[in-house]
Design an enzyme around this catalytic site. Sequence first.
Site, short mmCIF file in Angstrom:
data_model
loop_
_atom_site.label_atom_id
_atom_site.label_comp_id
_atom_site.label_asym_id
_atom_site.label_seq_id
_atom_site.Cartn_x
_atom_site.Cartn_y
_atom_site.Cartn_z
N ALA A 210 -14.63 -60.20 -79.92
CA ALA A 210 -14.07 -59.34 -78.87
C ALA A 210 -15.16 -59.11 -77.84
O ALA A 210 -16.34 -59.33 -78.11
CB ALA A 210 -13.64 -58.00 -79.49
N GLY B 8 -13.70 -61.43 -83.67
CA GLY B 8 -12.34 -61.68 -83.18
C GLY B 8 -12.08 -63.15 -82.96
O GLY B 8 -10.95 -63.63 -83.08
N GLU C 43 -11.07 -64.43 -86.14
CA GLU C 43 -9.75 -63.86 -86.43
C GLU C 43 -8.65 -64.59 -85.69
O GLU C 43 -7.55 -64.77 -86.21
CB GLU C 43 -9.74 -62.37 -86.11
CG GLU C 43 -10.62 -61.57 -87.08
CD GLU C 43 -10.74 -60.12 -86.72
OE1 GLU C 43 -11.29 -59.83 -85.64
OE2 GLU C 43 -10.29 -59.27 -87.49
N GLU D 122 -18.88 -58.04 -87.50
CA GLU D 122 -18.57 -56.69 -86.99
C GLU D 122 -19.36 -55.60 -87.68
O GLU D 122 -19.73 -54.61 -87.07
CB GLU D 122 -17.08 -56.40 -87.14
CG GLU D 122 -16.17 -57.19 -86.20
CD GLU D 122 -15.76 -58.53 -86.76
OE1 GLU D 122 -16.44 -59.07 -87.64
OE2 GLU D 122 -14.74 -59.07 -86.29
#
Length: 695
Positions: A63, A102, A105, A125
């Site tokens: 992210a 992310g 992911e 993370e």
Amino acid sequence: MSSPVSLCRDNDIGVIRIHYPPVNALGQGVREGLQRCLQEALADDQIKAVIVTGEGKTFPAGADIREFGKPPQPPALPDVINEYEASSKPVIAAIHGTALGGGLEVALGCDYRVALDSARLGLPEVKLGLLPGAGGTQRLPRLVGIEAALDMIVGGNPVKAAAAKALGLVDEVVSGDLLEGALAFARNVIDEKAPLRRLCDLPIPGDSGADVFARFEQSIARRQRGFKAPFHCIKAVQAAAELPFEQGLQRERELFVELLLSPESAAQRHVFFAEREVAKVPGLDKDTPRRDINTVAVIGAGTMGGGIAMNFANAGIPVKMLEVKQEALEKGLAVIRRNYENTAKKGRITAEQVEQRMALIQPTLSYDELGDVDLVIEAVFENMDVKKAVFSELDRVCKPGAILATNTSTLDVDRIASFTQRPQDVMGMHFFSPANVMKLLENVRGEKTADDVIATVMDLSRRIGKVGVLVGVCHGFVGNRMLHKRQAEAIKLVNEGASPQQVDKVLFDLGFPMGPFAMSDLAGMDVGYRIREELRKEDPANAPARNWTDELVEAGRLGQKTQAGVFDYKEGDRTPVPSPDVDGIIEQYRSDNGITPRAISDQEILERCMYVMVNEGAKILEEGIAARPLDVDVIWIYGYGFPVYRGGVMFWADQVGVKKIHDKISEIYQQTGDPVWKPSARLAELAEQGKGFNR
Ligand code: T1G
């Protein structure tokens, strides 16, 4: 403005490309583009399968951390990933570089994953005080099982493509052209009518009983003391084992938001950016030329010199190591070899690498052999006369343009530069012991140090795996100058009635790896004693008064190395044990100095030890010894083990409240009149404005 995500068709295969340098972070535009391109691909009847890939250096690396703390902008990443997972056409992630957070992911929302052999995949993370908040804690266990998922999510370290294949995280590893490999894989999926493989539909393989989680939590309890995210990560993965997928996603979201709003994550995200910002020196033009550093020399083969030399050998840079006696040289080389062999025993390097690195370290007894080196780092005894002799020699033998650096931890770099005809080529490179382990490097700019020398040394810091922070000339530079203030306050607290173990426990509980007195015992009490004695000879009026720690040293209690310092140590055991003998010496000191001991609260200990450092840090900023509060934060995290989940001394001060700290410092100053407690002007100004150091 064109979208950072595009769709093109290669026969009946749609290729979605992300182009958002430097790391294809999943910012709002990327998320929107991913969503749009998938919808276009699904609407195009000629497209039978879809590939997602990143342009530039990597598949999305997560992210966009810069969006955290700002109002969320749709589409949310979990929603985009859920759409990929629900796709009616097979989706293949083509991964190179570092598919992290992310980014991984997104790949887990695809049916298949193809990785380039040099790729790495991870969910880091936890290092930002977070957890994978876009389905990673629910999908990864369904692919690789609970244990492997916990290792990746709680450890936060990436795995290489081959290891990912072995785990089942990746379906194919390709060499050479990634897109070509991914297209071939997609072709195969189409021709064989391979089934869609939605991870949300898969059961969790292997053992997923509650005891797995309890055991894992037990295994990390000591190492992760004080952190919040690792334990939330475990809870999120446990939800994958205990709840239906949708509810598991909901639980993951709840836990993620708790962490996102936590002071710990704010601190860890601050450190993530700060450790990169320190390499960008304010006012130093990024186009400043750099000098080539191909060969290096280290003067001194002792503990520091040997450790420094190892850093360069580890980076593949040939390094001459000079000593004045053959015996000292041989001893230094033997220590280096033993260090490498110990590292090899732990499997971190191969026996061949040991020999390669030893071959890069070239011993010499003669300054005349230093004529070709590009950089010299002096690491000899902390005495100005010795420094003068060394730098005069270096000035004589080194080629024009060679950088002459001193590893001094307290002496005046400008005075050392004055021993040469080339002060513009002189600066400090203050390594922290053990120099081959500690990541912090305080690079000390002298008054006359040239900009290209500074730029060269700051770049070189990263090249040898250090976090280089630029500081100015003063006694102790930044880290030790603040440390000395804390140490003096800790001693005063004991003079007044606290015990050494009480002081140590307060700072240990704040998150330091050890308290001030255990740290003195580790470093050796004689080091500080010699510095104080030198000051008492040179400048008796301003030197620190004698105290009970001097008496410990004079009684031969030097610390761990004599199994007795402030604490006692059993043979082969580093655990500090309170010593009745030391208690007696402290009581005698109080009596000799007319001090009636009083009970001191842990809160008072915390405030006096920490606020005195905040005040000194503010003075350091005022004087320009450090350019920014984040420089001070990075120094304390990488040089002294300040807990990363508190962000550094100045970030921690912001979280406590600068005004609250200022008011307490003013109160102590009024009570004691001690100049060390005179509030710094910078602190007073921020308190007045209701601001923080980093805000
Ligand atoms: N967001 C924004 N900027 C980033 C970024 C990120 N994720 N990663 C790197 N940058 C910037 C960095 O600040 C620097 O900027 C430049 O890119 C080069 O970085 C929902 C919530 C990818 C291994 O934790 O580990 O996904 O200084 O110097 O050495 O579950 O960057 O040039 O202006 O480090 O080649 C999870 C963090 C996010 C990965 C590349 N992802 N990044 O290393 O270059 S949270 C991460 C890295 C998340 C989801 C959760 C490294 C790297 P500037 P660099 P590098």
